[in-house]
Design an enzyme around this catalytic site. Structure first.
Site: not given
Ligand SMILES: CC(=O)SCCNC(=O)CCNC(=O)[C@H](O)C(C)(C)COP(=O)(O)OP(=O)(O)OC[C@H]1O[C@@H](n2cnc3c(N)ncnc32)[C@H](O)[C@@H]1OP(=O)(O)O
Ligand SMILES: O=CC(=O)O
Ligand SMILES: [Mg+2]
Length: 530
Positions: A166, A448
């Site tokens: 994206r 986010d």
């Molecule tokens: C509205 C929208 O656009 S939604 C789409 C955009 N938003 C996103 O993509 C958010 C994605 N998620 C994240 O970034 C994360 O899950 C967060 C920041 C919310 C929380 O992350 P953390 O605080 O690190 O969570 P947590 O401590 O439970 O993580 C445990 C393990 O899972 C991994 N992990 C957590 N989320 C993800 C993910 N989305 N992808 C891959 N690995 C992940 C962490 O890296 C960690 O592994 P590690 O110890 O090997 O580094």
């Molecule tokens: O990108 C996704 C959203 O919910 O915003």
């Molecule tokens: Mg969005």
């Protein structure tokens, strides 16, 4: 196909970093320079049109399905391209920034797709932007494995998710790259660098260059992306129609042009996604000045609100009528180390995914690897062995403009806790973003850029309609600043406060918090121009 040189070249103004030269090769810079030169004027037109239209909508012009494209909507015959290799079964998609550990975790997570996100989940520091491209290249080349100094191993497994990228939205610039004295479009930088380095590699690996397109407001923006795809394919000699893109329907105006957006992109389409958080943000922003469009506390607006259901139902119906996949959105609850909180989060995510699967979505998003099994179980239950449910045409669904705009039915006033929580979330998110993290877990929820925008614009809207007052918000802001400072001495509290004040407390509502905050706080150029 060798490229003939451009008359001027792209200047790199970002600081040199480790292995940046592998991404910023002369050929790659020339490629993105060509894209930007071809489309800079049209990008500017897109932004002007957004501005013009938001003025009209603020002035009371009604929003409806476009009259000019009625024949296209009523024509039952056209379809989008069939699903591309690796995109037939999308029952679980994991999203996250293209950071190395998370990339390995996401690719191994069991999800069918990993959406590598330069938009809502990435703070666009120069390091993140180029580092993200390196992560993608290394992942595709399968040379991303590493061991941390603590001895934790990150190794790609045998079964990996398909990558979709994206790029940032049309509203953003990449100020560390310039051509003819102007910064490049951030969308074209993210798209172009990935396309240049990885398109052919992805094809060779049996997939293709696949994208998610954020924050589109109308069919002309989809047409612009389609033209970008056509030129990019032509320049690199990649067969037309190889690119695939899922458009996020995450603005209120795009909800009125879903058919048109699919049609514009039909030879490159990979369906639509219900980007619920930006959608809510867009709704508040577009109608924030109107008394009849007020929303209650952020936590009280759920996907079962009639106007949100109308939006998702229409999305599924529109997609399936055109042979396009409909992908669900992000439940904000993330796993917790506390067992009780974790069970509650999983239950909420399950409910959300059940509603989507039953409504006909073909798959959905999760924010965390710990949520992949829940989403998969739910979609397995509905899909079974079928890769998707494109056959559910949802002819029972009939959605009107009034349904999409039926916000007033939940116009409860904000509570003090609702106001405090928005101040806290926006401030803490801005701090994280300024320090290079575009997604964080706060109070058990994934936050986010999209969710933080909701917090910000709700404050603006409640002030505008005297549902709270400036003194109350400033008191809460000061209290949250003090708490954050105490919790984390390295927090960038003063700058985060400044972003909040400049984007939530001004008489005019800035369309996004990111452009100005980026220029002020994240841009650091090696060359100081006069
Ligand atoms: C509205 C929208 O656009 S939604 C789409 C955009 N938003 C996103 O993509 C958010 C994605 N998620 C994240 O970034 C994360 O899950 C967060 C920041 C919310 C929380 O992350 P953390 O605080 O690190 O969570 P947590 O401590 O439970 O993580 C445990 C393990 O899972 C991994 N992990 C957590 N989320 C993800 C993910 N989305 N992808 C891959 N690995 C992940 C962490 O890296 C960690 O592994 P590690 O110890 O090997 O580094
Ligand atoms: O990108 C996704 C959203 O919910 O915003
Ligand atoms: Mg969005």
């Amino acid at each position: 196909m060798p490229l003939s040189p451009l008359t001027s070249s792209v200047q790199v103004l970002g600081a040199p970093g480790e292995r940046h030269e592998e991404i910023l090769t002369p050929e790659a810079l020339e490629f993105i320079g060509r894209l930007d030169t071809a489309f800079a004027d049209r990008r500017r037109e897109v932004l002007k049109e957004r501005h013009r239209r938001s003025g009209h909508l603020a002035g009371g012009t009604p929003l409806g399905f476009p009259l000019a494209t009625r024949a296209l909507r009523e024509d039952p015959h056209w379809r989008v391209a069939p699903p591309a290799p690796g995109l037939t079964d999308r029952r679980v998609e994991i999203t996250g920034p293209p950071e190395r550990r998370m990339a390995v975790n996401a690719l191994n997570s069991g999800a069918k797709v990993w959406m590598a996100d330069f938009e809502d989940a990435t703070a666009p520091t120069w390091t993140n932007v180029i580092g993200g491209q390196l992560t993608l290249l290394d992942a595709i080349e399968r040379r991303i494995d590493f061991t941390t100094p603590e001895g934790k191993e990150y190794r790609l497994g045998a079964q990996l998710a398909t990558i979709m990228v994206r790029p940032r939205g049309w509203h953003l610039l990449e100020e560390h790259l310039e051509i003819d004295g102007r910064p490049l479009s951030a969308s074209l930088v993210d798209f172009g660098l990935y396309f240049f380095h990885c398109a052919q590699r992805q094809i060779d690996a049996g997939h293709g260059p696949y994208f998610y397109l954020p924050k589109l407001e109308n069919r002309y923006e989809a047409r612009l992306w389609n033209d970008v795809f056509l030129l990019a394919q032509e320049l690199l000699g990649i067969p037309r129609g190889t690119v695939r893109a899922t458009v996020l329907i995450e603005t209120i105006t795009a909800a009125f042009e879903m058919e048109e957006i699919l049609h514009e992109l039909r030879e490159h389409s990979a369906g639509l996604n219900a980007g619920r958080w930006d959608y809510l943000f867009s709704l508040i922003k577009t109608f924030g000045h109107r008394t009849d469009f007020q929303l209650p506390d952020r936590a009280a607006v759920t996907m079962t609100a009639p106007f949100m259901r109308a939006y998702t139902e229409l999305l599924v119906r529109t997609c399936h009528r055109r042979g396009a996949q409909a992908i669900g959105g992000m439940a904000a609850h993330v796993p917790s180390r506390d067992a009780e909180a974790n069970a509650a989060a999983l239950a909420k995510v399950r409910l959300d995914k059940e509603r989507e699967a039953e409504d006909g979505f073909d798959g959905s998003w999760v924010a965390h690897p710990g949520l992949v099994p829940v989403c998969r179980e739910v979609f397995d239950g509905v899909l079974g062995e079928r890769p998707n449910q494109l056959d559910r045409t949802r002819e029972d669904v009939e959605i009107t403009a009034a349904d999409l705009l039926s916000v007033r039915r939940i116009a409860a006033p904000p509570t003090r806790e609702g106001i405090r929580s928005n101040v806290a979330v926006a401030l803490r998110y801005f701090d994280a973003w300024l320090r290079g993290s575009g997604a964080v877990a706060l109070y058990g929820l994934m936050e986010d850029a999209a969710t933080a925008e909701i917090a910000r614009v709700q404050i603006w809207q409640w002030l505008r309609h005297d549902r709270t007052d400036r003194a109350t918000v400033l008191d809460l802001l000061d209290a949250e600043c003090a708490a954050l400072e105490e919790e984390d001495p390295s927090a960038r509290v003063a700058e985060a406060r400044e972003v909040f004040v400049n984007t939530a407390l001004t008489p005019r509502l800035p369309a996004f918090f990111t452009p100005e905050a980026y220029t002020r706080h994240l841009v650091s150029r090696t060359e100081n121009r006069s």
